[in-house]
Scaffold this motif. Sequence first.
Motif, PDB file in Angstrom:
ATOM      1  N   THR A 132       4.720  -5.592   7.060  1.00  0.00           N
ATOM      2  CA  THR A 132       5.898  -5.075   6.374  1.00  0.00           C
ATOM      3  C   THR A 132       7.175  -5.656   6.965  1.00  0.00           C
ATOM      4  O   THR A 132       8.093  -6.033   6.222  1.00  0.00           O
ATOM      5  N   VAL A 133       7.247  -5.753   8.275  1.00  0.00           N
ATOM      6  CA  VAL A 133       8.425  -6.345   8.923  1.00  0.00           C
ATOM      7  C   VAL A 133       8.536  -7.824   8.553  1.00  0.00           C
ATOM      8  O   VAL A 133       9.633  -8.328   8.287  1.00  0.00           O
ATOM      9  N   ARG A 134       7.407  -8.518   8.473  1.00  0.00           N
ATOM     10  CA  ARG A 134       7.430  -9.932   8.070  1.00  0.00           C
ATOM     11  C   ARG A 134       7.960 -10.063   6.640  1.00  0.00           C
ATOM     12  O   ARG A 134       8.781 -10.924   6.343  1.00  0.00           O
ATOM     13  N   LEU A 135       7.512  -9.180   5.754  1.00  0.00           N
ATOM     14  CA  LEU A 135       7.987  -9.214   4.370  1.00  0.00           C
ATOM     15  C   LEU A 135       9.483  -8.925   4.288  1.00  0.00           C
ATOM     16  O   LEU A 135      10.214  -9.572   3.536  1.00  0.00           O
ATOM     17  N   ALA A 136       9.950  -7.953   5.070  1.00  0.00           N
ATOM     18  CA  ALA A 136      11.374  -7.610   5.071  1.00  0.00           C
ATOM     19  C   ALA A 136      12.202  -8.761   5.647  1.00  0.00           C
ATOM     20  O   ALA A 136      13.282  -9.084   5.123  1.00  0.00           O
ATOM     21  N   THR A 137      11.714  -9.391   6.700  1.00  0.00           N
ATOM     22  CA  THR A 137      12.412 -10.533   7.290  1.00  0.00           C
ATOM     23  C   THR A 137      12.475 -11.687   6.298  1.00  0.00           C
ATOM     24  O   THR A 137      13.525 -12.314   6.119  1.00  0.00           O
ATOM     25  N   ASN A 138      11.353 -11.968   5.631  1.00  0.00           N
ATOM     26  CA  ASN A 138      11.340 -13.032   4.629  1.00  0.00           C
ATOM     27  C   ASN A 138      12.318 -12.740   3.491  1.00  0.00           C
ATOM     28  O   ASN A 138      13.003 -13.635   3.006  1.00  0.00           O
ATOM     29  N   ALA A 139      12.387 -11.490   3.082  1.00  0.00           N
ATOM     30  CA  ALA A 139      13.321 -11.114   2.015  1.00  0.00           C
ATOM     31  C   ALA A 139      14.764 -11.316   2.482  1.00  0.00           C
ATOM     32  O   ALA A 139      15.612 -11.794   1.717  1.00  0.00           O
ATOM     33  N   ALA A 140      15.059 -10.972   3.736  1.00  0.00           N
ATOM     34  CA  ALA A 140      16.410 -11.158   4.273  1.00  0.00           C
ATOM     35  C   ALA A 140      16.751 -12.644   4.396  1.00  0.00           C
ATOM     36  O   ALA A 140      17.880 -13.057   4.091  1.00  0.00           O
TER      37      ALA A 140
ATOM     38  N   LYS B 265      17.036 -12.496  11.195  1.00  0.00           N
ATOM     39  CA  LYS B 265      16.627 -12.860  12.550  1.00  0.00           C
ATOM     40  C   LYS B 265      15.361 -12.120  12.993  1.00  0.00           C
ATOM     41  O   LYS B 265      14.857 -12.349  14.081  1.00  0.00           O
ATOM     42  N   GLY B 266      14.887 -11.204  12.173  1.00  0.00           N
ATOM     43  CA  GLY B 266      13.693 -10.443  12.516  1.00  0.00           C
ATOM     44  C   GLY B 266      13.983  -9.145  13.243  1.00  0.00           C
ATOM     45  O   GLY B 266      13.059  -8.477  13.710  1.00  0.00           O
ATOM     46  N   GLU B 267      15.240  -8.765  13.326  1.00  0.00           N
ATOM     47  CA  GLU B 267      15.590  -7.496  13.972  1.00  0.00           C
ATOM     48  C   GLU B 267      15.208  -6.352  13.049  1.00  0.00           C
ATOM     49  O   GLU B 267      15.539  -6.363  11.868  1.00  0.00           O
ATOM     50  N   ILE B 268      14.502  -5.376  13.579  1.00  0.00           N
ATOM     51  CA  ILE B 268      14.093  -4.221  12.791  1.00  0.00           C
ATOM     52  C   ILE B 268      15.212  -3.195  12.845  1.00  0.00           C
ATOM     53  O   ILE B 268      15.560  -2.694  13.911  1.00  0.00           O
ATOM     54  N   LYS B 269      15.771  -2.880  11.687  1.00  0.00           N
ATOM     55  CA  LYS B 269      16.852  -1.907  11.604  1.00  0.00           C
ATOM     56  C   LYS B 269      16.331  -0.503  11.312  1.00  0.00           C
ATOM     57  O   LYS B 269      16.932   0.480  11.725  1.00  0.00           O
ATOM     58  N   ALA B 270      15.229  -0.411  10.566  1.00  0.00           N
ATOM     59  CA  ALA B 270      14.643   0.890  10.235  1.00  0.00           C
ATOM     60  C   ALA B 270      13.164   0.693   9.959  1.00  0.00           C
ATOM     61  O   ALA B 270      12.738  -0.350   9.478  1.00  0.00           O
ATOM     62  N   LEU B 271      12.389   1.729  10.272  1.00  0.00           N
ATOM     63  CA  LEU B 271      10.954   1.687  10.031  1.00  0.00           C
ATOM     64  C   LEU B 271      10.497   3.094   9.672  1.00  0.00           C
ATOM     65  O   LEU B 271      10.753   4.044  10.409  1.00  0.00           O
ATOM     66  N   HIS B 272       9.850   3.219   8.522  1.00  0.00           N
ATOM     67  CA  HIS B 272       9.356   4.516   8.063  1.00  0.00           C
ATOM     68  C   HIS B 272       7.855   4.401   7.835  1.00  0.00           C
ATOM     69  O   HIS B 272       7.403   3.529   7.090  1.00  0.00           O
TER      70      HIS B 272
ATOM     71  N   ASN C  69       0.818  -1.224   0.000  1.00  0.00           N
ATOM     72  CA  ASN C  69       0.000   0.000   0.000  1.00  0.00           C
ATOM     73  C   ASN C  69       0.848   1.268   0.000  1.00  0.00           C
ATOM     74  O   ASN C  69       0.321   2.372  -0.090  1.00  0.00           O
ATOM     75  N   GLY C  70       2.177   1.120   0.114  1.00  0.00           N
ATOM     76  CA  GLY C  70       3.082   2.256   0.047  1.00  0.00           C
ATOM     77  C   GLY C  70       3.128   3.118   1.295  1.00  0.00           C
ATOM     78  O   GLY C  70       3.768   4.161   1.299  1.00  0.00           O
ATOM     79  N   LEU C  71       2.491   2.687   2.376  1.00  0.00           N
ATOM     80  CA  LEU C  71       2.420   3.523   3.575  1.00  0.00           C
ATOM     81  C   LEU C  71       3.449   3.158   4.642  1.00  0.00           C
ATOM     82  O   LEU C  71       3.521   3.815   5.683  1.00  0.00           O
ATOM     83  N   CYS C  72       4.251   2.129   4.397  1.00  0.00           N
ATOM     84  CA  CYS C  72       5.233   1.702   5.392  1.00  0.00           C
ATOM     85  C   CYS C  72       6.419   1.077   4.672  1.00  0.00           C
ATOM     86  O   CYS C  72       6.254   0.396   3.657  1.00  0.00           O
ATOM     87  N   MET C  73       7.612   1.335   5.217  1.00  0.00           N
ATOM     88  CA  MET C  73       8.830   0.723   4.704  1.00  0.00           C
ATOM     89  C   MET C  73       9.632   0.242   5.900  1.00  0.00           C
ATOM     90  O   MET C  73       9.775   0.967   6.891  1.00  0.00           O
ATOM     91  N   ALA C  74      10.125  -1.001   5.813  1.00  0.00           N
ATOM     92  CA  ALA C  74      10.875  -1.578   6.925  1.00  0.00           C
ATOM     93  C   ALA C  74      12.149  -2.219   6.413  1.00  0.00           C
ATOM     94  O   ALA C  74      12.189  -2.779   5.325  1.00  0.00           O
ATOM     95  N   THR C  75      13.194  -2.133   7.241  1.00  0.00           N
ATOM     96  CA  THR C  75      14.446  -2.843   7.002  1.00  0.00           C
ATOM     97  C   THR C  75      14.606  -3.814   8.152  1.00  0.00           C
ATOM     98  O   THR C  75      14.538  -3.416   9.322  1.00  0.00           O
ATOM     99  N   ALA C  76      14.789  -5.105   7.819  1.00  0.00           N
ATOM    100  CA  ALA C  76      14.904  -6.128   8.856  1.00  0.00           C
ATOM    101  C   ALA C  76      15.978  -7.133   8.462  1.00  0.00           C
ATOM    102  O   ALA C  76      16.315  -7.285   7.295  1.00  0.00           O
ATOM    103  N   THR C  77      16.499  -7.825   9.482  1.00  0.00           N
ATOM    104  CA  THR C  77      17.484  -8.881   9.264  1.00  0.00           C
ATOM    105  C   THR C  77      16.762 -10.216   9.171  1.00  0.00           C
ATOM    106  O   THR C  77      15.562 -10.317   9.433  1.00  0.00           O
TER     107      THR C  77
END
Length: 148
Positions: free
Chosen positions: A67-75, A40-47, A30-38
Amino acid sequence: MAAVNEERRQAVEQLQRDLAVTAETVEHPNGLCMATATAKGEIKALHLHPALLGQGPQAVGEVVTETVRLATNAAVQTSFNRMALALGDGVAIDVESIAGDSPFRSTWNPVVPPKSAAPDAPSQRRSRAPIVEDPDEDAFFENPFGRR
């Protein structure tokens, strides 16, 4: 033999260093959130987009979690890919048999789109074009290069 073992040891050490710093940034569909995660599921950044905050705490929680789940899965997927490159597909398959499928292998569509309030419009069926007999059908086989 010792040189091969040394190369493998160095490759494994490099892989461990790479995996330790692997993080992926993903934007919610939906373009309303951006997350960076490892992995391990550690959140490095959240916008968060200001428009998301206006939707209430329930919506914010759901979008951030997804969004964090998607970022973790991508990592995790990036980690699997790097492992396969460094150690070979055979080892990656063995790891998947122990740890479970990689995220993108286990599901082709990680985000389920929300149901729209409006019903879908009925699809328009188009009739097929009639099959036209080609009077020159054998010409291709007589001269396959188009020379006449």
